[in-house]
Design a protein around this motif. Structure first.
Motif, PDB file in Angstrom:
ATOM      1  N   UNK A 158       6.682   4.337  -9.980  1.00  0.00           N
ATOM      2  CA  UNK A 158       5.504   3.496 -10.208  1.00  0.00           C
ATOM      3  C   UNK A 158       5.831   2.285 -11.073  1.00  0.00           C
ATOM      4  N   UNK A 159       6.570   2.499 -12.140  1.00  0.00           N
ATOM      5  CA  UNK A 159       6.905   1.397 -13.044  1.00  0.00           C
ATOM      6  C   UNK A 159       7.781   0.362 -12.344  1.00  0.00           C
ATOM      7  N   UNK A 160       8.819   0.818 -11.662  1.00  0.00           N
ATOM      8  CA  UNK A 160       9.746  -0.100 -10.997  1.00  0.00           C
ATOM      9  C   UNK A 160       9.048  -0.896  -9.894  1.00  0.00           C
ATOM     10  N   UNK A 161       8.240  -0.219  -9.093  1.00  0.00           N
ATOM     11  CA  UNK A 161       7.555  -0.899  -7.994  1.00  0.00           C
ATOM     12  C   UNK A 161       6.534  -1.901  -8.531  1.00  0.00           C
ATOM     13  N   UNK A 162       5.770  -1.519  -9.525  1.00  0.00           N
ATOM     14  CA  UNK A 162       4.760  -2.438 -10.055  1.00  0.00           C
ATOM     15  C   UNK A 162       5.399  -3.681 -10.661  1.00  0.00           C
ATOM     16  N   UNK A 163       6.465  -3.513 -11.413  1.00  0.00           N
ATOM     17  CA  UNK A 163       7.142  -4.674 -11.993  1.00  0.00           C
ATOM     18  C   UNK A 163       7.769  -5.554 -10.922  1.00  0.00           C
ATOM     19  N   UNK A 202       0.829  -1.195   0.000  1.00  0.00           N
ATOM     20  CA  UNK A 202       0.000   0.000   0.000  1.00  0.00           C
ATOM     21  C   UNK A 202       0.869   1.252   0.000  1.00  0.00           C
ATOM     22  N   UNK A 203       0.512   2.198  -0.848  1.00  0.00           N
ATOM     23  CA  UNK A 203       1.249   3.452  -0.899  1.00  0.00           C
ATOM     24  C   UNK A 203       0.522   4.443  -1.781  1.00  0.00           C
ATOM     25  N   UNK A 204       1.098   5.633  -1.871  1.00  0.00           N
ATOM     26  CA  UNK A 204       0.513   6.680  -2.707  1.00  0.00           C
ATOM     27  C   UNK A 204       1.633   7.516  -3.305  1.00  0.00           C
ATOM     28  N   UNK A 205       1.763   7.434  -4.615  1.00  0.00           N
ATOM     29  CA  UNK A 205       2.710   8.264  -5.348  1.00  0.00           C
ATOM     30  C   UNK A 205       1.892   9.277  -6.132  1.00  0.00           C
ATOM     31  N   UNK A 206       2.175  10.542  -5.875  1.00  0.00           N
ATOM     32  CA  UNK A 206       1.413  11.611  -6.519  1.00  0.00           C
ATOM     33  C   UNK A 206       2.349  12.394  -7.429  1.00  0.00           C
ATOM     34  N   UNK A 207       1.913  12.582  -8.659  1.00  0.00           N
ATOM     35  CA  UNK A 207       2.723  13.258  -9.670  1.00  0.00           C
ATOM     36  C   UNK A 207       3.176  14.626  -9.166  1.00  0.00           C
ATOM     37  N   UNK A 208       4.426  14.919  -9.430  1.00  0.00           N
ATOM     38  CA  UNK A 208       4.971  16.234  -9.090  1.00  0.00           C
ATOM     39  C   UNK A 208       5.325  16.989 -10.354  1.00  0.00           C
ATOM     40  N   UNK A 209       6.372  17.790 -10.284  1.00  0.00           N
ATOM     41  CA  UNK A 209       6.778  18.617 -11.419  1.00  0.00           C
ATOM     42  C   UNK A 209       7.698  17.888 -12.387  1.00  0.00           C
ATOM     43  N   UNK A 210       8.196  16.715 -11.992  1.00  0.00           N
ATOM     44  CA  UNK A 210       9.103  15.941 -12.852  1.00  0.00           C
ATOM     45  C   UNK A 210       8.474  14.591 -13.167  1.00  0.00           C
ATOM     46  N   UNK A 211       9.207  13.736 -13.843  1.00  0.00           N
ATOM     47  CA  UNK A 211       8.712  12.390 -14.173  1.00  0.00           C
ATOM     48  C   UNK A 211       9.134  11.350 -13.139  1.00  0.00           C
ATOM     49  N   UNK A 212       9.618  11.800 -12.004  1.00  0.00           N
ATOM     50  CA  UNK A 212      10.076  10.888 -10.951  1.00  0.00           C
ATOM     51  C   UNK A 212       9.018   9.841 -10.599  1.00  0.00           C
ATOM     52  N   UNK A 213       7.766  10.276 -10.514  1.00  0.00           N
ATOM     53  CA  UNK A 213       6.674   9.366 -10.149  1.00  0.00           C
ATOM     54  C   UNK A 213       6.539   8.214 -11.131  1.00  0.00           C
ATOM     55  N   UNK A 214       6.746   8.473 -12.408  1.00  0.00           N
ATOM     56  CA  UNK A 214       6.620   7.419 -13.420  1.00  0.00           C
ATOM     57  C   UNK A 214       7.661   6.328 -13.209  1.00  0.00           C
ATOM     58  N   UNK A 215       8.868   6.736 -12.872  1.00  0.00           N
ATOM     59  CA  UNK A 215       9.940   5.761 -12.663  1.00  0.00           C
ATOM     60  C   UNK A 215       9.676   4.918 -11.415  1.00  0.00           C
TER      61      UNK A 215
END
Length: 158
Positions: free
Chosen positions: A95-100, A80-93
């Motif tokens: 989210x992708x790494x954790x989900x995989x 369980x967690x919450x990643x919220x988009x910020x001003x960069x693409x950090x969230x995408x990296x």
């Protein structure tokens, strides 16, 4: 007629379920945790069989889930967690790494791993997904784990 299996009903195994929850965005993740824990209790998982571990953020979820799932007495994990988009693409990296990593962990251990990581554009979206008008992803994650645990008991072995 082909065999058909469902985990919607049936007995649950006598096993521990780990809930690994991020402290980052704690006002959101605590609601996810409350929903997941109550869902497990309502399904008949005894309180001592539910173990909760808190990690700093989403990045640490897979490692701690792995620690639990590699123990013989832990049959499932809920991340369980919450990643919220910020001003960069950090969230995408993240989210992708954790989900995989979580998906691979489930395949490696042959144990259910629920993906309860909110990947939202705004705090408002996260609030709606942690008990607001879109439901509670913690509850959904626990329900998914319960269903797969029941299903695995019914599948033919070998």
């Amino acid at each position: 007629m082909a065999a058909e299996f469902s985990g919607v009903d049936g007995d649950l195994p006598d096993t521990r379920v780990a809930i690994v929850v991020s402290r980052y965005n704690e006002s959101i993740t605590e609601k996810l945790l409350d929903g997941a824990r109550q869902t497990l209790l309502d399904a008949g998982i005894e309180a001592p069989q539910i173990v909760v571990a808190r990690v700093p953020g989403a990045w640490e979820l897979p490692l701690v889930c792995a620690s639990f799932l590699r123990q013989h007495n832990c049959g499932a994990a809920i991340a369980l967690g919450a990643v919220i988009r910020g001003e960069t693409t950090h969230d995408e990296h993240i989210n992708r790494a954790v989900s995989l990593a979580l998906m691979n962990l489930g395949l490696e251990t042959n144990k259910p791993v629920a993906f309860g990581l909110l990947t939202c554009n705004t705090v408002e979206q996260a609030i709606h997904r942690s008990g607001g008008n879109v439901g509670n992803k913690g509850i959904e994650s626990a329900e998914a784990v319960l269903e797969v645990l029941r299903l695995q008991r019914k599948l033919p072995s070998g």
